[in-house]
Design a protein around this motif. Structure first.
Motif, mmCIF file in Angstrom:
data_model
loop_
_atom_site.group_PDB
_atom_site.id
_atom_site.type_symbol
_atom_site.label_atom_id
_atom_site.label_comp_id
_atom_site.label_asym_id
_atom_site.label_seq_id
_atom_site.Cartn_x
_atom_site.Cartn_y
_atom_site.Cartn_z
ATOM 1 N N LEU A 53 0.802 -1.164 -0.111
ATOM 2 C CA LEU A 53 0.041 -0.130 -0.031
ATOM 3 C C LEU A 53 0.947 1.286 0.021
ATOM 4 N N PRO A 54 1.881 1.403 0.965
ATOM 5 C CA PRO A 54 2.789 2.529 0.778
ATOM 6 C C PRO A 54 3.296 2.913 -0.631
ATOM 7 N N LEU A 55 3.822 1.828 -1.298
ATOM 8 C CA LEU A 55 4.460 1.799 -2.723
ATOM 9 C C LEU A 55 3.300 2.334 -3.888
ATOM 10 N N CYS A 56 2.174 1.865 -3.340
ATOM 11 C CA CYS A 56 1.081 2.126 -4.402
ATOM 12 C C CYS A 56 0.759 3.701 -4.193
ATOM 13 N N LEU A 57 0.838 4.145 -3.018
ATOM 14 C CA LEU A 57 0.653 5.804 -2.663
ATOM 15 C C LEU A 57 1.626 6.470 -3.370
ATOM 16 N N ILE A 58 3.081 5.975 -3.081
ATOM 17 C CA ILE A 58 3.991 6.486 -3.862
ATOM 18 C C ILE A 58 4.129 6.801 -5.412
ATOM 19 N N ALA A 59 3.267 5.705 -5.742
ATOM 20 C CA ALA A 59 3.287 5.547 -7.345
ATOM 21 C C ALA A 59 2.154 6.628 -7.656
ATOM 22 N N TRP A 60 1.400 6.481 -6.918
ATOM 23 C CA TRP A 60 -0.009 7.457 -7.334
ATOM 24 C C TRP A 60 0.233 8.629 -7.269
ATOM 25 N N LEU A 61 1.108 9.367 -6.555
ATOM 26 C CA LEU A 61 1.512 10.594 -6.232
ATOM 27 C C LEU A 61 2.921 10.943 -7.134
ATOM 28 N N LEU A 62 3.351 10.089 -8.109
ATOM 29 C CA LEU A 62 4.624 10.345 -8.632
ATOM 30 C C LEU A 62 4.443 11.217 -9.934
ATOM 31 N N PRO A 63 3.270 11.481 -10.614
ATOM 32 C CA PRO A 63 3.247 12.536 -11.589
ATOM 33 C C PRO A 63 3.190 13.949 -10.975
ATOM 34 N N MET A 64 2.743 14.116 -9.943
ATOM 35 C CA MET A 64 2.550 15.367 -9.266
ATOM 36 C C MET A 64 4.146 15.707 -8.610
ATOM 37 N N ALA A 65 4.701 14.783 -8.191
ATOM 38 C CA ALA A 65 5.901 14.978 -7.435
ATOM 39 C C ALA A 65 6.986 15.374 -8.777
ATOM 40 N N TYR A 66 6.667 14.599 -9.813
ATOM 41 C CA TYR A 66 7.781 14.867 -10.968
ATOM 42 C C TYR A 66 7.535 16.319 -11.668
ATOM 43 N N ALA A 67 6.135 16.685 -11.636
ATOM 44 C CA ALA A 67 5.962 17.974 -12.149
ATOM 45 C C ALA A 67 6.315 19.134 -11.027
ATOM 46 N N GLY A 68 6.142 18.957 -9.860
ATOM 47 C CA GLY A 68 6.488 19.750 -9.159
ATOM 48 C C GLY A 68 7.926 19.835 -8.884
ATOM 49 N N GLY A 69 8.746 19.005 -9.161
ATOM 50 C CA GLY A 69 10.195 18.914 -9.325
ATOM 51 C C GLY A 69 10.628 19.757 -10.242
ATOM 52 N N ARG A 70 10.158 19.289 -11.378
ATOM 53 C CA ARG A 70 10.446 19.912 -12.732
ATOM 54 C C ARG A 70 10.190 21.629 -12.715
#
Length: 87
Positions: A53-70
């Protein structure tokens, strides 16, 4: 990010794939991991795989984190990110 924003970024990537092939490949990978995280939650709940479940949460948040980092790197002048206009 909303589904519309994800779609807009994907459309920008496809339209500019000749100039940015690596960006398109990275975005496709991020969307694949996002979908695996989104679809992994029911499977993890049904099989009682609580560790997933924590891995699923991290994967679910990945696009937002990537766009924020960029976005942060673009504002700092360390990386040029043309597709931010699609958001």
């Amino acid at each position: 990010m909303t589904l519309k924003q994800l779609s807009q970024v994907k459309r920008w990537m496809v339209m500019h794939s000749a100039r940015h092939p690596v960006e398109l490949a990275v975005w496709n990978l991020i969307l694949t991991v996002w979908m695996l995280g989104f679809m992994g939650v029911p499977g993890a709940l049904l099989t009682h795989a609580w560790m997933a479940l924590p891995l699923c949460l991290i994967a679910w948040l990945l696009p937002m984190a990537y766009a924020g980092g960029r976005r942060q790197l673009h504002r700092a002048g360390r990386l040029r990110c043309d597709w931010l206009t699609a958001l």
